[in-house]
Design a protein around this motif. Structure first.
Motif, mmCIF file in Angstrom:
data_model
loop_
_atom_site.group_PDB
_atom_site.id
_atom_site.type_symbol
_atom_site.label_atom_id
_atom_site.label_comp_id
_atom_site.label_asym_id
_atom_site.label_seq_id
_atom_site.Cartn_x
_atom_site.Cartn_y
_atom_site.Cartn_z
ATOM 1 N N TRP A 66 0.836 -1.209 0.000
ATOM 2 C CA TRP A 66 0.000 0.000 0.000
ATOM 3 C C TRP A 66 0.868 1.256 0.000
ATOM 4 O O TRP A 66 0.624 2.199 -0.746
ATOM 5 C CB TRP A 66 -0.913 -0.047 1.214
ATOM 6 C CG TRP A 66 -1.658 1.199 1.535
ATOM 7 C CD1 TRP A 66 -2.518 1.881 0.726
ATOM 8 C CD2 TRP A 66 -1.645 1.901 2.776
ATOM 9 N NE1 TRP A 66 -3.047 2.969 1.394
ATOM 10 C CE2 TRP A 66 -2.520 3.001 2.665
ATOM 11 C CE3 TRP A 66 -0.992 1.704 3.994
ATOM 12 C CZ2 TRP A 66 -2.741 3.887 3.703
ATOM 13 C CZ3 TRP A 66 -1.220 2.578 5.024
ATOM 14 C CH2 TRP A 66 -2.087 3.665 4.871
ATOM 15 N N LYS A 67 1.901 1.255 0.830
ATOM 16 C CA LYS A 67 2.769 2.437 0.906
ATOM 17 C C LYS A 67 3.605 2.612 -0.358
ATOM 18 O O LYS A 67 3.816 3.737 -0.803
ATOM 19 C CB LYS A 67 3.657 2.355 2.142
ATOM 20 C CG LYS A 67 2.871 2.591 3.421
ATOM 21 C CD LYS A 67 3.751 2.612 4.632
ATOM 22 C CE LYS A 67 2.906 2.931 5.858
ATOM 23 N NZ LYS A 67 3.708 3.078 7.053
ATOM 24 N N LYS A 68 4.068 1.516 -0.933
ATOM 25 C CA LYS A 68 4.890 1.606 -2.144
ATOM 26 C C LYS A 68 4.048 1.885 -3.382
ATOM 27 O O LYS A 68 4.312 2.809 -4.137
ATOM 28 C CB LYS A 68 5.672 0.305 -2.352
ATOM 29 C CG LYS A 68 6.885 0.178 -1.491
ATOM 30 C CD LYS A 68 7.646 -1.074 -1.854
ATOM 31 C CE LYS A 68 8.901 -1.190 -1.027
ATOM 32 N NZ LYS A 68 9.664 -2.393 -1.368
ATOM 33 N N ARG A 69 3.055 1.064 -3.602
ATOM 34 C CA ARG A 69 2.281 1.130 -4.839
ATOM 35 C C ARG A 69 1.259 2.267 -4.851
ATOM 36 O O ARG A 69 1.033 2.885 -5.882
ATOM 37 C CB ARG A 69 1.567 -0.197 -5.071
ATOM 38 C CG ARG A 69 0.813 -0.240 -6.386
ATOM 39 C CD ARG A 69 0.199 -1.572 -6.646
ATOM 40 N NE ARG A 69 1.273 -2.554 -6.761
ATOM 41 C CZ ARG A 69 1.084 -3.846 -6.928
ATOM 42 N NH1 ARG A 69 -0.129 -4.312 -6.982
ATOM 43 N NH2 ARG A 69 2.096 -4.669 -7.041
ATOM 44 N N LYS A 80 -11.011 0.386 5.005
ATOM 45 C CA LYS A 80 -11.782 -0.841 5.258
ATOM 46 C C LYS A 80 -10.878 -2.062 5.289
ATOM 47 O O LYS A 80 -11.054 -2.957 6.116
ATOM 48 C CB LYS A 80 -12.869 -1.023 4.192
ATOM 49 C CG LYS A 80 -14.012 -0.048 4.300
ATOM 50 C CD LYS A 80 -14.978 -0.234 3.132
ATOM 51 C CE LYS A 80 -16.005 0.876 3.082
ATOM 52 N NZ LYS A 80 -16.837 0.823 1.872
ATOM 53 N N LYS A 81 -9.912 -2.115 4.362
ATOM 54 C CA LYS A 81 -8.992 -3.252 4.330
ATOM 55 C C LYS A 81 -8.135 -3.290 5.593
ATOM 56 O O LYS A 81 -7.927 -4.361 6.169
ATOM 57 C CB LYS A 81 -8.088 -3.197 3.086
ATOM 58 C CG LYS A 81 -8.771 -3.709 1.835
ATOM 59 C CD LYS A 81 -7.838 -3.803 0.666
ATOM 60 C CE LYS A 81 -6.790 -4.866 0.747
ATOM 61 N NZ LYS A 81 -7.265 -6.239 0.750
ATOM 62 N N ILE A 82 -7.648 -2.150 6.024
ATOM 63 C CA ILE A 82 -6.815 -2.091 7.227
ATOM 64 C C ILE A 82 -7.622 -2.539 8.449
ATOM 65 O O ILE A 82 -7.165 -3.369 9.242
ATOM 66 C CB ILE A 82 -6.236 -0.676 7.411
ATOM 67 C CG1 ILE A 82 -5.177 -0.405 6.341
ATOM 68 C CG2 ILE A 82 -5.658 -0.493 8.809
ATOM 69 C CD1 ILE A 82 -4.755 1.050 6.212
ATOM 70 N N GLY A 135 -9.730 -7.239 -4.652
ATOM 71 C CA GLY A 135 -10.090 -7.381 -6.059
ATOM 72 C C GLY A 135 -10.468 -6.054 -6.685
ATOM 73 O O GLY A 135 -10.142 -5.781 -7.838
ATOM 74 N N LYS A 136 -11.159 -5.216 -5.907
ATOM 75 C CA LYS A 136 -11.504 -3.870 -6.424
ATOM 76 C C LYS A 136 -10.236 -3.092 -6.740
ATOM 77 O O LYS A 136 -10.180 -2.377 -7.745
ATOM 78 C CB LYS A 136 -12.333 -3.109 -5.382
ATOM 79 C CG LYS A 136 -13.771 -3.525 -5.305
ATOM 80 C CD LYS A 136 -14.525 -2.845 -4.198
ATOM 81 C CE LYS A 136 -14.648 -1.374 -4.399
ATOM 82 N NZ LYS A 136 -15.552 -0.735 -3.410
ATOM 83 N N LEU A 137 -9.224 -3.225 -5.908
ATOM 84 C CA LEU A 137 -7.967 -2.496 -6.143
ATOM 85 C C LEU A 137 -7.210 -3.065 -7.347
ATOM 86 O O LEU A 137 -6.715 -2.313 -8.182
ATOM 87 C CB LEU A 137 -7.085 -2.557 -4.892
ATOM 88 C CG LEU A 137 -7.609 -1.814 -3.682
ATOM 89 C CD1 LEU A 137 -6.775 -2.147 -2.457
ATOM 90 C CD2 LEU A 137 -7.629 -0.320 -3.938
ATOM 91 N N VAL A 138 -7.110 -4.366 -7.394
ATOM 92 C CA VAL A 138 -6.342 -5.000 -8.469
ATOM 93 C C VAL A 138 -6.990 -4.755 -9.826
ATOM 94 O O VAL A 138 -6.305 -4.479 -10.805
ATOM 95 C CB VAL A 138 -6.208 -6.526 -8.217
ATOM 96 C CG1 VAL A 138 -5.660 -7.243 -9.421
ATOM 97 C CG2 VAL A 138 -5.319 -6.781 -7.010
ATOM 98 N N GLN A 142 -14.083 1.167 -9.635
ATOM 99 C CA GLN A 142 -14.363 2.388 -8.879
ATOM 100 C C GLN A 142 -15.807 2.411 -8.428
ATOM 101 O O GLN A 142 -16.702 2.145 -9.204
ATOM 102 C CB GLN A 142 -14.082 3.627 -9.752
ATOM 103 C CG GLN A 142 -12.645 3.725 -10.210
ATOM 104 C CD GLN A 142 -11.674 3.897 -9.056
ATOM 105 O OE1 GLN A 142 -11.954 4.602 -8.111
ATOM 106 N NE2 GLN A 142 -10.536 3.225 -9.138
ATOM 107 N N ARG A 143 -16.031 2.746 -7.134
ATOM 108 C CA ARG A 143 -17.381 2.888 -6.598
ATOM 109 C C ARG A 143 -17.373 3.985 -5.578
ATOM 110 O O ARG A 143 -16.558 4.185 -4.816
ATOM 111 C CB ARG A 143 -17.878 1.621 -5.957
ATOM 112 C CG ARG A 143 -18.200 0.591 -7.018
ATOM 113 C CD ARG A 143 -18.970 -0.538 -6.400
ATOM 114 N NE ARG A 143 -19.146 -1.519 -7.459
ATOM 115 C CZ ARG A 143 -20.138 -2.331 -7.505
ATOM 116 N NH1 ARG A 143 -21.045 -2.310 -6.589
ATOM 117 N NH2 ARG A 143 -20.249 -3.177 -8.473
#
Length: 143
Positions: A66-69, A80-82, A135-138, A142-143
C-alpha cells in the motif's frame, strides 16, 4: 521484490495462503461438529493456528505494498482493508488462544461454545470482504 530475473509479489502470495486457511479451518470445525472425530478437531486447530500465524504476514506485506504502490493513500477502500485485516488478526488470535487453552469449549452447548463458534464463523465474512476489496484495487473497480 526482484530476485535475479524473478519478480515476486509477496502480498498476493501471503494473502491467498491466509484467505484459504481460515475457511478450510471452518470446514474441519464443521466436520468435527457433525461427525465428532478427533482427527477433524485436531486438523481444525492446526489449520486455524497456521492461518492465525500467517495473518500478520499478509497484513504487513499489504501495508508495505500500500505504501509503495499507492503512496499510502487513505481512501475508504484502504481504510476498510486495514480495519478488516486487524479484525481478522484479532479474531484469529482469540480463537486460537481460546481453543489452545481450553479445547473443551467444543464439548458443550453453552454460551461459551456459541460465542466461540460465532467468532470462528466471523472469519468467513472478514476474509471475503478483504478479498473483495483487494479485487476492487487489483482490477481498478471504482465505486
Amino acid at each position: 521484490m526482484k530476485i535475479g530475473k524473478l519478480y515476486l509479489q509477496f502480498h498476493p502470495i501471503a494473502v491467498h495462503f491466509t484467505n484459504a486457511l481460515f475457511p478450510v479451518s471452518l470446514f474441519f470445525l464443521i466436520l468435527y461438529l457433525v461427525f465428532q472425530l478427533d482427527s477433524y478437531r485436531d486438523t481444525y486447530f492446526y489449520i486455524l493456528t497456521l492461518a492465525t500465524i500467517s495473518s500478520p504476514i499478509a497484513y504487513v506485506t499489504g501495508i508495505v505494498d500500500w505504501k509503495k504502490r499507492y503512496k499510502g493513500a487513505k481512501t475508504s477502500t484502504f481504510v476498510k482493508k486495514i480495519r478488516s485485516g486487524i479484525a481478522l488478526i484479532i479474531v484469529g488470535i482469540i480463537c486460537t488462544a481460546w481453543y489452545g487453552t481450553y479445547p473443551h469449549v467444543l464439548d458443550g452447548a453453552g454460551a461459551g461454545t456459541i460465542v466461540f463458534l460465532g467468532l470462528n464463523l466471523s472469519t468467513l465474512p472478514l476474509t471475503v470482504a478483504l478479498g473483495h476489496l483487494g479485487g476492487k484495487l487489483v482490477f481498478m473497480v471504482q465505486r
